[in-house]
Scaffold this motif. Structure first.
Motif, PDB file in Angstrom:
ATOM      1  N   ARG A  58       0.870  -1.228   0.139  1.00  0.00           N
ATOM      2  CA  ARG A  58       0.138   0.022  -0.046  1.00  0.00           C
ATOM      3  C   ARG A  58       0.753   1.432   0.035  1.00  0.00           C
ATOM      4  NH1 ARG A  58      -2.880   1.491  -1.735  1.00  0.00           N
ATOM      5  NH2 ARG A  58      -4.046   2.910  -0.326  1.00  0.00           N
ATOM      6  N   LEU A  59       1.931   1.253   0.958  1.00  0.00           N
ATOM      7  CA  LEU A  59       2.578   2.458   0.979  1.00  0.00           C
ATOM      8  C   LEU A  59       3.475   2.591  -0.457  1.00  0.00           C
ATOM      9  CD1 LEU A  59       4.431   2.158   4.477  1.00  0.00           C
ATOM     10  CD2 LEU A  59       2.630   3.666   3.547  1.00  0.00           C
ATOM     11  N   SER A  60       3.725   1.449  -1.345  1.00  0.00           N
ATOM     12  CA  SER A  60       4.480   1.619  -2.515  1.00  0.00           C
ATOM     13  C   SER A  60       3.445   1.961  -3.491  1.00  0.00           C
ATOM     14  CB  SER A  60       4.928   0.438  -2.959  1.00  0.00           C
ATOM     15  OG  SER A  60       6.080  -0.116  -1.944  1.00  0.00           O
ATOM     16  N   GLY A  61       2.163   2.063  -3.468  1.00  0.00           N
ATOM     17  CA  GLY A  61       1.298   2.404  -4.232  1.00  0.00           C
ATOM     18  C   GLY A  61       0.442   1.342  -4.899  1.00  0.00           C
ATOM     19  N   VAL A  62       0.417   0.101  -4.620  1.00  0.00           N
ATOM     20  CA  VAL A  62      -0.236  -0.989  -5.290  1.00  0.00           C
ATOM     21  C   VAL A  62      -1.741  -0.771  -4.851  1.00  0.00           C
ATOM     22  CG1 VAL A  62      -0.599  -3.561  -5.015  1.00  0.00           C
ATOM     23  CG2 VAL A  62       1.764  -2.476  -5.087  1.00  0.00           C
ATOM     24  N   ARG A  63      -2.725  -0.558  -5.698  1.00  0.00           N
ATOM     25  CA  ARG A  63      -3.933  -0.193  -5.803  1.00  0.00           C
ATOM     26  C   ARG A  63      -4.572  -1.237  -4.635  1.00  0.00           C
ATOM     27  NH1 ARG A  63      -5.296   0.780 -12.002  1.00  0.00           N
ATOM     28  NH2 ARG A  63      -3.587   2.582 -12.355  1.00  0.00           N
ATOM     29  N   PRO A  64      -5.412  -0.620  -3.704  1.00  0.00           N
ATOM     30  CA  PRO A  64      -6.440  -1.345  -2.660  1.00  0.00           C
ATOM     31  C   PRO A  64      -7.117  -2.459  -3.454  1.00  0.00           C
ATOM     32  CG  PRO A  64      -7.017   0.748  -2.737  1.00  0.00           C
ATOM     33  CD  PRO A  64      -5.715   0.727  -3.318  1.00  0.00           C
ATOM     34  N   GLY A  65      -7.744  -2.013  -4.427  1.00  0.00           N
ATOM     35  CA  GLY A  65      -8.507  -2.881  -5.420  1.00  0.00           C
ATOM     36  C   GLY A  65      -7.923  -4.384  -6.029  1.00  0.00           C
ATOM     37  N   TYR A  66      -6.616  -4.065  -6.162  1.00  0.00           N
ATOM     38  CA  TYR A  66      -5.824  -5.305  -6.378  1.00  0.00           C
ATOM     39  C   TYR A  66      -5.727  -6.273  -5.206  1.00  0.00           C
ATOM     40  CZ  TYR A  66      -1.954  -8.400  -7.617  1.00  0.00           C
ATOM     41  OH  TYR A  66      -1.187  -9.627  -7.657  1.00  0.00           O
ATOM     42  N   ILE A  67      -5.478  -5.794  -4.002  1.00  0.00           N
ATOM     43  CA  ILE A  67      -5.387  -6.590  -2.921  1.00  0.00           C
ATOM     44  C   ILE A  67      -6.593  -7.179  -2.462  1.00  0.00           C
ATOM     45  CG2 ILE A  67      -4.950  -6.239  -0.304  1.00  0.00           C
ATOM     46  CD1 ILE A  67      -2.730  -3.988  -0.927  1.00  0.00           C
ATOM     47  N   ARG A  68      -7.649  -6.415  -2.573  1.00  0.00           N
ATOM     48  CA  ARG A  68      -8.963  -6.954  -2.326  1.00  0.00           C
ATOM     49  C   ARG A  68      -9.516  -8.090  -3.255  1.00  0.00           C
ATOM     50  NH1 ARG A  68     -10.736  -1.405  -1.507  1.00  0.00           N
ATOM     51  NH2 ARG A  68     -11.399  -1.316  -3.431  1.00  0.00           N
ATOM     52  N   PHE A  69      -8.970  -7.737  -4.517  1.00  0.00           N
ATOM     53  CA  PHE A  69      -9.477  -8.812  -5.516  1.00  0.00           C
ATOM     54  C   PHE A  69      -8.494 -10.316  -5.327  1.00  0.00           C
ATOM     55  CE2 PHE A  69      -8.191 -11.080  -9.687  1.00  0.00           C
ATOM     56  CZ  PHE A  69      -9.364 -11.243 -10.094  1.00  0.00           C
ATOM     57  N   VAL A  70      -7.179 -10.027  -4.954  1.00  0.00           N
ATOM     58  CA  VAL A  70      -6.424 -11.025  -4.562  1.00  0.00           C
ATOM     59  C   VAL A  70      -7.244 -12.085  -3.146  1.00  0.00           C
ATOM     60  CG1 VAL A  70      -4.503 -11.856  -3.572  1.00  0.00           C
ATOM     61  CG2 VAL A  70      -4.438 -10.409  -5.566  1.00  0.00           C
ATOM     62  N   VAL A  71      -7.448 -11.205  -2.294  1.00  0.00           N
ATOM     63  CA  VAL A  71      -7.987 -11.852  -1.278  1.00  0.00           C
ATOM     64  C   VAL A  71      -9.320 -12.499  -1.318  1.00  0.00           C
ATOM     65  CG1 VAL A  71      -8.764 -11.418   1.365  1.00  0.00           C
ATOM     66  CG2 VAL A  71      -6.713 -10.337   0.547  1.00  0.00           C
ATOM     67  N   LYS A  72     -10.364 -11.718  -2.234  1.00  0.00           N
ATOM     68  CA  LYS A  72     -11.518 -12.307  -2.496  1.00  0.00           C
ATOM     69  C   LYS A  72     -11.347 -13.630  -3.524  1.00  0.00           C
ATOM     70  CE  LYS A  72     -15.969 -11.113  -4.719  1.00  0.00           C
ATOM     71  NZ  LYS A  72     -16.448  -9.916  -5.430  1.00  0.00           N
ATOM     72  N   MET A  73     -10.390 -13.687  -4.256  1.00  0.00           N
ATOM     73  CA  MET A  73     -10.409 -14.986  -5.240  1.00  0.00           C
ATOM     74  C   MET A  73      -9.745 -15.952  -4.248  1.00  0.00           C
ATOM     75  SD  MET A  73     -11.270 -14.282  -8.428  1.00  0.00           S
ATOM     76  CE  MET A  73     -10.479 -15.522  -9.212  1.00  0.00           C
ATOM     77  N   MET A  74      -8.824 -15.739  -3.261  1.00  0.00           N
ATOM     78  CA  MET A  74      -8.178 -16.591  -2.578  1.00  0.00           C
ATOM     79  C   MET A  74      -9.085 -17.248  -1.256  1.00  0.00           C
ATOM     80  SD  MET A  74      -5.149 -17.372  -3.745  1.00  0.00           S
ATOM     81  CE  MET A  74      -4.148 -17.876  -2.506  1.00  0.00           C
ATOM     82  N   ILE A  75     -10.305 -16.645  -1.229  1.00  0.00           N
ATOM     83  CA  ILE A  75     -11.001 -17.022   0.035  1.00  0.00           C
ATOM     84  C   ILE A  75     -11.480 -18.812  -0.004  1.00  0.00           C
ATOM     85  CG2 ILE A  75     -13.503 -16.903   1.239  1.00  0.00           C
ATOM     86  CD1 ILE A  75     -13.127 -13.884   0.800  1.00  0.00           C
ATOM     87  N   PRO A  76     -11.932 -19.119  -1.206  1.00  0.00           N
ATOM     88  CA  PRO A  76     -12.279 -20.650  -1.391  1.00  0.00           C
ATOM     89  C   PRO A  76     -10.895 -21.445  -1.070  1.00  0.00           C
ATOM     90  CG  PRO A  76     -13.045 -19.470  -3.275  1.00  0.00           C
ATOM     91  CD  PRO A  76     -12.396 -18.486  -2.409  1.00  0.00           C
ATOM     92  N   PHE A  77     -10.091 -20.944  -1.485  1.00  0.00           N
ATOM     93  CA  PHE A  77      -8.622 -21.799  -1.065  1.00  0.00           C
ATOM     94  C   PHE A  77      -8.380 -21.659   0.182  1.00  0.00           C
ATOM     95  CE2 PHE A  77      -4.124 -21.605  -0.742  1.00  0.00           C
ATOM     96  CZ  PHE A  77      -3.732 -23.029  -1.239  1.00  0.00           C
ATOM     97  N   TYR A  78      -8.565 -20.785   0.953  1.00  0.00           N
ATOM     98  CA  TYR A  78      -8.378 -20.464   2.249  1.00  0.00           C
ATOM     99  C   TYR A  78      -9.184 -21.402   3.207  1.00  0.00           C
ATOM    100  CZ  TYR A  78      -5.440 -16.639   1.239  1.00  0.00           C
ATOM    101  OH  TYR A  78      -4.303 -15.670   0.724  1.00  0.00           O
ATOM    102  N   LEU A  79     -10.562 -21.396   2.931  1.00  0.00           N
ATOM    103  CA  LEU A  79     -11.396 -22.178   3.624  1.00  0.00           C
ATOM    104  C   LEU A  79     -11.105 -23.717   3.354  1.00  0.00           C
ATOM    105  CD1 LEU A  79     -14.767 -20.798   2.271  1.00  0.00           C
ATOM    106  CD2 LEU A  79     -13.674 -20.313   4.875  1.00  0.00           C
ATOM    107  N   VAL A  80     -10.688 -24.182   2.403  1.00  0.00           N
ATOM    108  CA  VAL A  80      -9.992 -25.634   2.161  1.00  0.00           C
ATOM    109  C   VAL A  80      -9.046 -25.816   2.883  1.00  0.00           C
ATOM    110  CG1 VAL A  80      -9.047 -27.159   0.432  1.00  0.00           C
ATOM    111  CG2 VAL A  80     -11.100 -25.858  -0.391  1.00  0.00           C
ATOM    112  N   LEU A  81      -8.052 -24.760   3.046  1.00  0.00           N
ATOM    113  CA  LEU A  81      -6.758 -25.137   3.934  1.00  0.00           C
ATOM    114  C   LEU A  81      -7.233 -25.263   5.305  1.00  0.00           C
ATOM    115  CD1 LEU A  81      -4.306 -22.439   2.548  1.00  0.00           C
ATOM    116  CD2 LEU A  81      -4.121 -25.008   2.309  1.00  0.00           C
ATOM    117  N   VAL A  82      -8.062 -24.366   5.875  1.00  0.00           N
ATOM    118  CA  VAL A  82      -8.422 -24.389   7.282  1.00  0.00           C
ATOM    119  C   VAL A  82      -9.226 -25.861   7.559  1.00  0.00           C
ATOM    120  CG1 VAL A  82     -10.249 -23.573   8.933  1.00  0.00           C
ATOM    121  CG2 VAL A  82      -8.608 -21.932   7.638  1.00  0.00           C
TER     122      VAL A  82
END
Length: 286
Positions: A58-82
């Motif tokens: 974030r401090l480097s300027g990476v857009r928050p929309g990208y971070i939210r997109f990555v986390v949202k796409m990874m949620i099913p994978f995270y549930l499988v891990l847990v």
């Protein structure tokens, strides 16, 4: 569709310290952080490292929309891990904790078919969280370097590291080529919407089948573009030799040497604390 984030290669617009660093310094950052994340097992330590990487993005300027997109796409994978580590990763968690019996958080009734008697352990759940934070570090540390560097500077930096120019050219071409594929996919979907196809009203399985059909014209378009690129390279007598001139010249500065020194110091301290005092091991601060 309004509010939809499109995944693509992008350079940040903010002129931060990370942006001004040489790409070789950023590669060292990637290696050090990835290695530490691979070694650490503590969910607390890995959560702090993941938070540090996300904050640096974030401090480097990476857009928050990208971070939210990555986390949202990874949620099913995270549930499988847990679920996987919480219910079935028993022996490894026992070896990490030294416990003969794990602490149950939830147990299915024995009358349930197939999962009857299965128990979700606290230790397995925490280990699943540590794997989630570990993967988040791996995913987010690359945009910290890739999105803050122009492709031309990447090419020169990789050549300065004595990486064969052909591999460097393939890497840089991929960074430029994939955004075209995402834009082509978006154009196909928008064209179908104009014909009255409401993708957002479909169920998950119908949407998956719809996207699968859109892959065929996307692959044909990619093959056409690759053939055009091949013809262009042949017409320019491309040989892949690194003995050539470059429009952009780069060099390491004091800030780069400082960052590389801090990375090596951080790596050394992390290893000493891990093996001598247990900082970063599974049971640290638990």
């Amino acid at each position: 569709m309004k509010g939809m984030y499109t995944l693509k290669y992008q350079t940040v617009e903010r002129n931060s310290i990370v942006v001004r660093l040489d790409f070789r310094s950023k590669l060292l950052i990637i290696v050090v952080i990835s290695f530490i994340a691979f070694v650490w097992e503590s969910p607390i330590a890995l959560a702090g490292l993941a938070l540090l990487v996300v904050a640096a993005c974030r401090l480097s300027g990476v857009r928050p929309g990208y971070i939210r997109f990555v986390v949202k796409m990874m949620i099913p994978f995270y549930l499988v891990l847990v679920i996987t580590h919480g219910f079935w990763n028993i022996e490894q968690v026992k070896s990490l904790t030294g416990k003969a019996v794990l602490t149950p958080l939830f147990t299915f009734p024995s009358s349930f078919w197939l999962v009857g008697g299965a128990s979700l352990s606290l230790e397995g759940f925490l280990y699943g969280l540590s794997v989630i934070f570990k993967t988040l570090v791996f995913v987010m540390v690359f945009p910290l370097a890739i999105f803050t560097t122009e492709v031309d500077n990447m090419i020169v930096s990789l050549v300065r590291l004595h990486i064969p120019y052909k591999f460097t050219f393939i890497f840089s071409s991929a960074l430029r080529f994939f955004p075209l594929l995402f834009e082509e996919m978006q154009a196909i979907i928008e064209a179908q919407r104009l014909r009255g196809l409401a993708v957002e009203k479909m169920g998950p399985f119908q949407r998956a089948r719809h996207y699968a059909r859109a892959v065929v014209p996307l692959i044909l378009s990619a093959m056409t573009r690759s053939q055009q690129l091949e013809i262009a390279l042949q017409s320019k007598a491309f040989t892949g030799s690194s003995k050539r001139t470059y429009l952009h010249e780069i060099s390491l500065h004091r800030s780069d040497y400082l960052v590389m020194g801090l990375c090596i110091l951080f790596l050394g301290m992390a290893l000493v604390l891990y093996f001598s005092f247990g900082v970063g091991k599974y049971g640290w601060l638990l």
